[in-house]
Design an enzyme around this catalytic site. Structure first.
Site, PDB file in Angstrom:
ATOM      1  N   GLU A  71     -74.471  10.627   5.339  1.00  0.00           N
ATOM      2  CA  GLU A  71     -73.103  10.600   4.820  1.00  0.00           C
ATOM      3  C   GLU A  71     -72.248   9.489   5.436  1.00  0.00           C
ATOM      4  O   GLU A  71     -71.380   8.923   4.770  1.00  0.00           O
ATOM      5  CB  GLU A  71     -72.433  11.960   5.003  1.00  0.00           C
ATOM      6  CG  GLU A  71     -72.839  13.009   3.956  1.00  0.00           C
ATOM      7  CD  GLU A  71     -74.222  13.604   4.182  1.00  0.00           C
ATOM      8  OE1 GLU A  71     -74.825  13.339   5.244  1.00  0.00           O
ATOM      9  OE2 GLU A  71     -74.709  14.328   3.286  1.00  0.00           O
ATOM     10  N   HIS A 140     -70.562  25.925   2.527  1.00  0.00           N
ATOM     11  CA  HIS A 140     -70.705  25.250   1.234  1.00  0.00           C
ATOM     12  C   HIS A 140     -69.565  25.562   0.267  1.00  0.00           C
ATOM     13  O   HIS A 140     -69.709  25.366  -0.930  1.00  0.00           O
ATOM     14  CB  HIS A 140     -72.030  25.641   0.563  1.00  0.00           C
ATOM     15  CG  HIS A 140     -73.240  25.081   1.219  1.00  0.00           C
ATOM     16  ND1 HIS A 140     -73.654  25.458   2.472  1.00  0.00           N
ATOM     17  CD2 HIS A 140     -74.134  24.137   0.820  1.00  0.00           C
ATOM     18  CE1 HIS A 140     -74.751  24.789   2.799  1.00  0.00           C
ATOM     19  NE2 HIS A 140     -75.061  23.985   1.811  1.00  0.00           N
TER      20      HIS A 140
END
Ligand SMILES: Cc1ncc(C[n+]2csc(CCOP(=O)(O)OP(=O)(O)O)c2C)c(N)n1
Lengths: 340, 331
Positions: A71, A140
């Site tokens: 990322e 999440h």
């Protein structure tokens, strides 16, 4: 739940996912500087785990690149490519993973224009997805938009209809500043009227999603869809709710907020993110700063609970903001002093 | 471009000239700080002049640089104008960044200085993006990314090297291994014997080289190879230049944690006097070097005076450059 479709000339409807896909496709077609990177996004890898980028690498070749699970490398490469004049769109698969490239976003993307005295700027779009309700629990499901709204230089966008999703994503891609575009996982298959091809919605401008005179509900994203349904129901009782869709959490369209609340003199702010230190607190504070003496009731907030998103269905629902709380809050502001 | 020639006396002189410019600017800044005529955080590159200059002579203004808080030598090697640099250190409106970035965040795209970051290791992923853009546009620009040995232990380093190797990006990762990260010596922070050994982990596209960064010829030759490799699309290089940091981590750090024997040994091999001696031995006269020094000193005097005479930023600057559209600035 599906929001009622407003009276429109459009006959066709599309889903949120189709809207995101179309916006990306049309942006790449409109401007060769638009490039894309993210995990699994190319067609060989399936066109993205949520299929939003499906077909793009086949059509646009090396402008669409699958990356490693890195990322920091993804956002960093987007920042660098933007400094060199391109318009990168980076996908961070889920919003919780944005904790990994925070340095690249907060210290670099958001600040380079200012720190360089305007010599460079970072017109990147970071697309990400999140939302509670699917049982994905603590790591999440988070709505972290307030973190980014708190950093000068970032723009934060959350659409509440497919047509807006299309126009706002184009707005992000062609905006000169770094934008975080948040897709709600729970609404992805919901539909709405088709957007007009190529129509860009400029950022920083709220939208009156429904006109009303008794109370203004201010919000963005999923709760706004619930609000429209509730407003319809309350209209039958003679309660006129104005619904203001911020569209852009930052920069916040203070003028539109004040204009609407000056008219209705009552306000309820809604969002999916936890209540404390959320965007709703900022909206409520601005209303209070400017319209204190004109308010007929305190500004109320509806939001999710200040806890980690739990797994068990019953607990997850207990965590989430409740449409019933939006309705109750609207009634509460009206039950206060002097309902007209 | 000098990269196709051998290391001639003219090349040696070019490297030394650039190194001397770095050396004298650094000396001036330290003097200004010591005498209280400048108040700024300052990370001296003293000891790292030669490596920057030997790389710098291979680059042009179209090439990109990403560097760190200890980056003044890199910025000068890249050709940043002295006036812009000095005025920024003084927080003046005429500074490279209008006084809004300061010493740790120097940007000057006209000379290719794209990012200076104060966050250790964060420049590498950005350098990849600049290099990726050159690759996509078919431009032969090289991106040079400078950082310290300490930075090579941060996750972003590994993410960036992996991506650069996968995508064969035209980027040079120049690790300036000065033996310390703040007060912690290399051996207490880094498990690999050499930083360049790590290149092997990223496959055949990543070349790893360790060089004596204080040896002008070795550094020049290694730089030439890395630049040629990047320019011709062969891929990235992790170039580790061994050097030493003479002035402590920041201005005012006495470096008490550096063993005396180690310091003395490094000082005995100080690259500036050694390179000066080599230049003289190559046939350049003392008088010529004195002239060179005077000329650079005059440039520095001019830049300093410019900075001192320049106005501070208008207070309204605080509202500008937040967003493209100035009306988007928060109330
Ligand atoms: C992410 C991060 N962690 C810690 C720091 C504090 N810090 C500043 S410089 C430095 C040492 C870096 O050493 P190295 O990379 O070897 O570079 P050098 O200073 O030797 O040039 C540290 C720990 C920082 N700026 N950024």
């Amino acid at each position: 739940m599906n929001a009622p479709t407003a009276a429109t000339t459009a006959t066709k409807t599309i889903s949120f996912t189709e809207a995101y896909s179309r916006a990306l496709h049309d942006a790449m077609e409109m401007d060769p500087r638009v490039i894309m990177l993210g995990e699994d996004i190319a067609d060989e890898e399936g066109g993205g785990v949520f299929k939003v980028t499906k077909g793009l690498s086949t059509k646009f070749g090396s402008r669409v690149r699958t990356t490693p699970i890195s990322e920091q490398a993804i956002v960093g490469a987007a920042v660098g490519a933007a400094l060199a004049g391109l318009r990168p769109v980076a996908e961070i698969m889920l919003m919780n993973f944005i904790t990994v490239p925070m340095d690249q976003i907060v210290n670099h993307a958001a600040k380079l224009r200012f720190m360089s005295g305007g010599q460079t700027h970072v017109p990147i779009t970071i697309r990400t997805r999140t939302g509670a309700g699917a049982g994905t629990a603590g790591q999440h499901s988070d709505m972290l938009e307030a973190w980014f709204a708190h950093v000068a230089g970032m723009k934060v966008v959350i659409p509440s209809s497919p047509a807006d999703a299309y126009g706002l994503l184009l707005g992000c891609i062609f905006d000169e500043d770094p934008c975080l575009f948040i897709e709600d996982a729970m609404t992805r298959t919901q539909t709405g009227p088709e957007p007009e091809k190529g129509r860009i919605i400029p950022l920083g401008q709220a939208n009156v999603a429904r006109e009303g005179t008794d109370v203004t509900v201010i919000g963005y994203g999923r709760p706004l869809r619930d609000t429209l349904v509730i407003a319809e129901k309350l209209a039958a009782e003679g309660i006129s709710v104005e619904v203001l869709d911020l569209r852009t959490v930052s920069p916040l369209d203070t003028d539109s907020i004040l204009k609407s609340v000056a008219k209705t003199q009552r306000a309820v702010v809604v969002h999916e993110a936890p209540r404390s230190f959320g965007a709703g607190a900022e909206v409520a504070a601005r209303i209070q700063e400017h319209l204190y003496s004109e308010l007929k009731a305190p500004v109320l907030r509806v939001a999710s609970r200040d806890v980690t998103v739990p797994f068990a269905k019953v607990l997850e629902q207990e965590y989430l903001y409740k449409p019933s709380a939006i309705e109750a809050s609207i009634r509460q502001t009206l039950n206060g002093k002097g309902r007209r | 471009m000098t990269s196709k020639q051998d290391f001639s006396p003219a090349t040696l002189l070019a490297v030394y000239t650039l190194a001397l410019r770095i050396h004298l600017v650094d000396e001036r800044f330290r003097g200004l700080l010591r005498s209280g005529r400048l108040a700024a955080v300052y990370y001296s590159p003293r000891g790292q002049e030669i490596l920057a200059a030997a790389m710098g002579v291979h680059l042009n203004a179209r090439d990109y640089l990403v560097t760190t808080y200890r980056g003044i030598h890199d910025q000068l090697a890249k050709g940043i104008p002295l006036r812009s640099l000095f005025a920024e250190y003084y927080g003046k409106a005429t500074g490279a960044c209008k006084g809004k970035g300061g010493a740790m965040h120097i940007t000057h795209p006209a000379s290719g200085v794209m990012v200076t970051t104060g966050v250790v290791g964060s420049g590498l992923p950005i350098a990849n993006g600049l290099a990726w853009a050159s690759q996509l546009k078919g431009e032969d620009r090289v991106t040079l990314c400078c950082f310290g040995d300490g930075a090579s232990n941060i996750g972003a380093f590994h993410e960036a090297l992996n991506l650069a190797a996968l995508w064969k990006l035209p980027v040079i990762f120049l690790c300036q291994n000065n033996g310390y990260g703040e007060c912690t010596p290399y051996g207490k922070a880094t498990a690999s014997a050499r930083i360049s050994d790590r290149a092997a982990a990223y496959g055949p596209n990543m070349r790893g080289v360790t060089v004596d960064g204080n040896d002008p010829e070795a550094m020049w030759t290694a730089s030439a190879a890395a630049v040629a490799r990047a320019r011709s699309g062969e891929g990235p290089t992790l170039l580790e230049a061994k050097t030493f940091r003479f002035m402590g981590h920041y201005f005012g750090d006495p470096g008490a944690y550096i063993p005396k024997a180690e310091y003395d040994a490094a000082l005995a091999k100080d690259p500036m006097p050694a390179t000066r001696a080599a230049v003289l031995a190559s046939g350049v006269s003392e008088a010529e070097l004195e002239d060179l020094k005077k000329q650079i000193e005059a440039d520095i005097d001019d830049a300093l005076q410019f900075a001192l005479d320049s106005p501070v930023p208008d207070l309204d600057e605080i509202n500008r450059d937040i967003y493209a559209d100035p009306t988007g600035a928060p109330a």
